[in-house]
Write a protein that holds these residues in place. Sequence first.
Motif, mmCIF file in Angstrom:
data_model
loop_
_atom_site.group_PDB
_atom_site.id
_atom_site.type_symbol
_atom_site.label_atom_id
_atom_site.label_comp_id
_atom_site.label_asym_id
_atom_site.label_seq_id
_atom_site.Cartn_x
_atom_site.Cartn_y
_atom_site.Cartn_z
ATOM 1 N N ILE A 15 0.533 5.570 15.746
ATOM 2 C CA ILE A 15 0.384 7.111 15.466
ATOM 3 C C ILE A 15 -0.991 7.388 16.415
ATOM 4 C CG2 ILE A 15 1.229 7.257 12.927
ATOM 5 C CD1 ILE A 15 -1.743 7.618 12.073
ATOM 6 N N LEU A 27 0.464 0.761 11.691
ATOM 7 C CA LEU A 27 0.470 2.453 11.517
ATOM 8 C C LEU A 27 -0.447 3.021 12.512
ATOM 9 C CD1 LEU A 27 0.560 2.920 7.780
ATOM 10 C CD2 LEU A 27 2.435 3.125 9.307
ATOM 11 N N VAL A 28 -1.621 2.449 12.629
ATOM 12 C CA VAL A 28 -2.502 2.835 13.457
ATOM 13 C C VAL A 28 -2.252 2.764 15.000
ATOM 14 C CG1 VAL A 28 -5.140 2.635 14.436
ATOM 15 C CG2 VAL A 28 -4.554 2.502 12.126
ATOM 16 N N LEU A 67 -13.391 18.765 11.487
ATOM 17 C CA LEU A 67 -12.281 18.347 12.428
ATOM 18 C C LEU A 67 -11.215 18.028 11.517
ATOM 19 C CD1 LEU A 67 -10.786 17.517 14.904
ATOM 20 C CD2 LEU A 67 -11.896 15.165 14.515
ATOM 21 N N CYS A 110 -1.682 6.404 4.136
ATOM 22 C CA CYS A 110 -0.121 6.558 4.056
ATOM 23 C C CYS A 110 0.265 4.903 3.622
ATOM 24 C CB CYS A 110 0.393 6.850 5.218
ATOM 25 S SG CYS A 110 0.341 8.443 5.626
ATOM 26 N N HIS A 111 -0.472 3.941 4.129
ATOM 27 C CA HIS A 111 -0.243 2.418 3.843
ATOM 28 C C HIS A 111 -0.350 2.369 2.543
ATOM 29 C CE1 HIS A 111 -1.099 -1.856 3.599
ATOM 30 N NE2 HIS A 111 -0.052 -1.872 4.488
ATOM 31 N N ASP A 148 5.335 7.099 -3.161
ATOM 32 C CA ASP A 148 6.172 8.058 -2.408
ATOM 33 C C ASP A 148 7.525 8.283 -2.659
ATOM 34 O OD1 ASP A 148 7.034 5.656 -1.529
ATOM 35 O OD2 ASP A 148 6.812 6.323 0.543
ATOM 36 N N CYS A 170 4.197 8.304 9.880
ATOM 37 C CA CYS A 170 3.717 6.890 9.093
ATOM 38 C C CYS A 170 5.051 6.852 8.036
ATOM 39 C CB CYS A 170 2.511 7.263 8.237
ATOM 40 S SG CYS A 170 0.996 7.178 9.339
ATOM 41 N N ARG A 207 8.590 -1.332 3.168
ATOM 42 C CA ARG A 207 7.353 -0.611 2.668
ATOM 43 C C ARG A 207 6.386 -2.199 2.453
ATOM 44 N NH1 ARG A 207 6.906 2.247 -1.046
ATOM 45 N NH2 ARG A 207 9.142 3.430 -0.888
ATOM 46 N N LEU A 251 -12.001 11.685 16.142
ATOM 47 C CA LEU A 251 -10.451 11.711 16.221
ATOM 48 C C LEU A 251 -9.727 10.442 15.548
ATOM 49 C CD1 LEU A 251 -7.928 13.300 16.116
ATOM 50 C CD2 LEU A 251 -7.752 12.804 18.502
ATOM 51 N N ASP A 252 -10.420 9.175 16.288
ATOM 52 C CA ASP A 252 -9.788 7.811 15.832
ATOM 53 C C ASP A 252 -10.040 7.529 14.324
ATOM 54 O OD1 ASP A 252 -10.349 6.395 19.063
ATOM 55 O OD2 ASP A 252 -8.591 7.643 18.196
ATOM 56 N N SER A 253 -11.219 8.089 13.840
ATOM 57 C CA SER A 253 -11.640 7.819 12.477
ATOM 58 C C SER A 253 -10.711 8.629 11.622
ATOM 59 C CB SER A 253 -13.081 8.551 12.415
ATOM 60 O OG SER A 253 -14.055 7.545 13.180
ATOM 61 N N ILE A 254 -10.317 9.559 11.878
ATOM 62 C CA ILE A 254 -9.555 10.524 11.023
ATOM 63 C C ILE A 254 -8.121 9.916 11.243
ATOM 64 C CG2 ILE A 254 -8.280 12.534 10.615
ATOM 65 C CD1 ILE A 254 -10.818 13.961 11.388
ATOM 66 N N ILE A 255 -7.734 9.228 12.438
ATOM 67 C CA ILE A 255 -6.183 8.635 12.452
ATOM 68 C C ILE A 255 -6.320 7.443 11.511
ATOM 69 C CG2 ILE A 255 -4.704 7.468 13.982
ATOM 70 C CD1 ILE A 255 -5.567 9.508 16.125
ATOM 71 N N VAL A 256 -7.243 6.686 11.714
ATOM 72 C CA VAL A 256 -7.420 5.351 10.642
ATOM 73 C C VAL A 256 -7.405 5.802 9.295
ATOM 74 C CG1 VAL A 256 -8.885 3.618 10.137
ATOM 75 C CG2 VAL A 256 -8.532 4.096 12.602
ATOM 76 N N ASP A 257 -8.114 7.110 8.945
ATOM 77 C CA ASP A 257 -7.992 7.197 7.678
ATOM 78 C C ASP A 257 -6.716 7.935 6.932
ATOM 79 O OD1 ASP A 257 -11.244 9.241 7.309
ATOM 80 O OD2 ASP A 257 -10.747 7.131 7.256
ATOM 81 N N VAL A 258 -5.729 8.620 7.830
ATOM 82 C CA VAL A 258 -4.489 8.991 7.544
ATOM 83 C C VAL A 258 -3.414 7.946 7.529
ATOM 84 C CG1 VAL A 258 -2.333 10.269 8.378
ATOM 85 C CG2 VAL A 258 -4.727 11.266 8.595
ATOM 86 N N ALA A 259 -3.719 6.789 8.626
ATOM 87 C CA ALA A 259 -2.875 5.648 8.545
ATOM 88 C C ALA A 259 -3.122 4.831 7.254
ATOM 89 C CB ALA A 259 -3.013 4.876 9.528
ATOM 90 N N SER A 260 -4.395 4.566 6.842
ATOM 91 C CA SER A 260 -4.796 3.951 5.566
ATOM 92 C C SER A 260 -4.110 4.573 4.505
ATOM 93 C CB SER A 260 -6.065 3.408 5.580
ATOM 94 O OG SER A 260 -6.976 4.471 5.270
ATOM 95 N N ALA A 307 2.572 3.926 0.515
ATOM 96 C CA ALA A 307 3.866 3.191 0.722
ATOM 97 C C ALA A 307 3.645 1.865 0.015
ATOM 98 C CB ALA A 307 3.919 2.718 2.326
ATOM 99 N N ARG A 308 2.578 1.118 0.020
ATOM 100 C CA ARG A 308 2.610 -0.260 -0.582
ATOM 101 C C ARG A 308 2.534 -0.057 -2.065
ATOM 102 N NH1 ARG A 308 1.653 -4.556 2.417
ATOM 103 N NH2 ARG A 308 2.145 -5.867 0.601
ATOM 104 N N VAL A 318 -1.557 -1.607 8.152
ATOM 105 C CA VAL A 318 -2.578 -0.659 8.391
ATOM 106 C C VAL A 318 -2.450 -0.529 10.098
ATOM 107 C CG1 VAL A 318 -4.466 0.471 8.266
ATOM 108 C CG2 VAL A 318 -3.584 -0.598 6.203
#
Lengths: 114, 193
Positions: A85, A81-82, A47, B47-48, B56, A64, A73, B36-45, B51-52, A78
């Motif tokens: 999105i 963001l979750v 996936l 990016c976070h 970027d 994000c 920032r 899908l939710d697992s992957i969304i959490v991965d992307v969000a963390s 950013a912190r 997190v």
Amino acid sequence: MKPKASVNRPPTPDVVENVPEREPTLQELINIKLIETGEKERLMELLRERLVDCGWKDEMETLCRAVVKKKGRNNVTVDELVHVITPKGRVSIPDSVKAELLQRIRTFLVSAAL
Amino acid sequence: MLVTVVYLLSYLYFFVLWNNSDVNVPKLSYFFLDLLDSIIVDVASECHRVARLGLDSNLEEEDEELKLSAQARVRVADPSNSNEANGKYVVDIFGQTHPPVANEIFDCLNCGRSIMAGRFAPHLEKCMGKGRKARLKVTRSSTATQNRYSRGGPSPGSTHSPYSNYSTNSMNRLAYGTSTFAGEEHSNGTLES
């Protein structure tokens, strides 16, 4: 001679044996089966690969970044963001990717049931 | 008979298994959304974290460059649209407008006519009898022949009055050949820029 402290250790309490375990649901059983056979990891990697190919991940990263710019920032978490999105991410999944994954899950369940 | 019974029993066996497997769409969607939710959490963390930690800054610079290039592309597209409507002038890379054919006026040193700069080269091709079109015209070829004859012997040129014009032509040809003389003419010419 003073006896060692380990000799006077109190005995370990017995494990309570009469607590009735809750019967796991079918979804939990299937989930356990997925994890045990390694199919869940394979599906996750597939996936992730498909979503990177179709540009979904870049869209999510752009979203994000917009949220980070809006909130600053140092003020963003997190969870925020979750929450932002997840609805858009679920809606913007391409149908082809979803159909492929569902087909693989169906195939796995049929083979596991046999 | 026996084959038929075995076939029916196999069909019934698989049918029962299929029903017992209880494979339906809501459960499949449940598992898919879990992944899908697992992957969304991965992307969000991810990016976070970026950013912190301030990783970027390059991405922001790239975004700025992309915006500037997009604006430049739009700005270039708009004047060309307006000029395409006119159909007269062309816009170069510096934004200056130029006519399709150069319209400065030059005086031909060979025949004394006033010619536009954009049409000077074809005019010279015809006027001096050189190039591609000289072979097609009889007068040009005869002029060339007479020029060669005049080059060969100076005495016939002096005896006949029409040959003096041809010697003048040869002097003009030498003038066009030398770059310094051409430069002097350009400085003396009608260039006003």
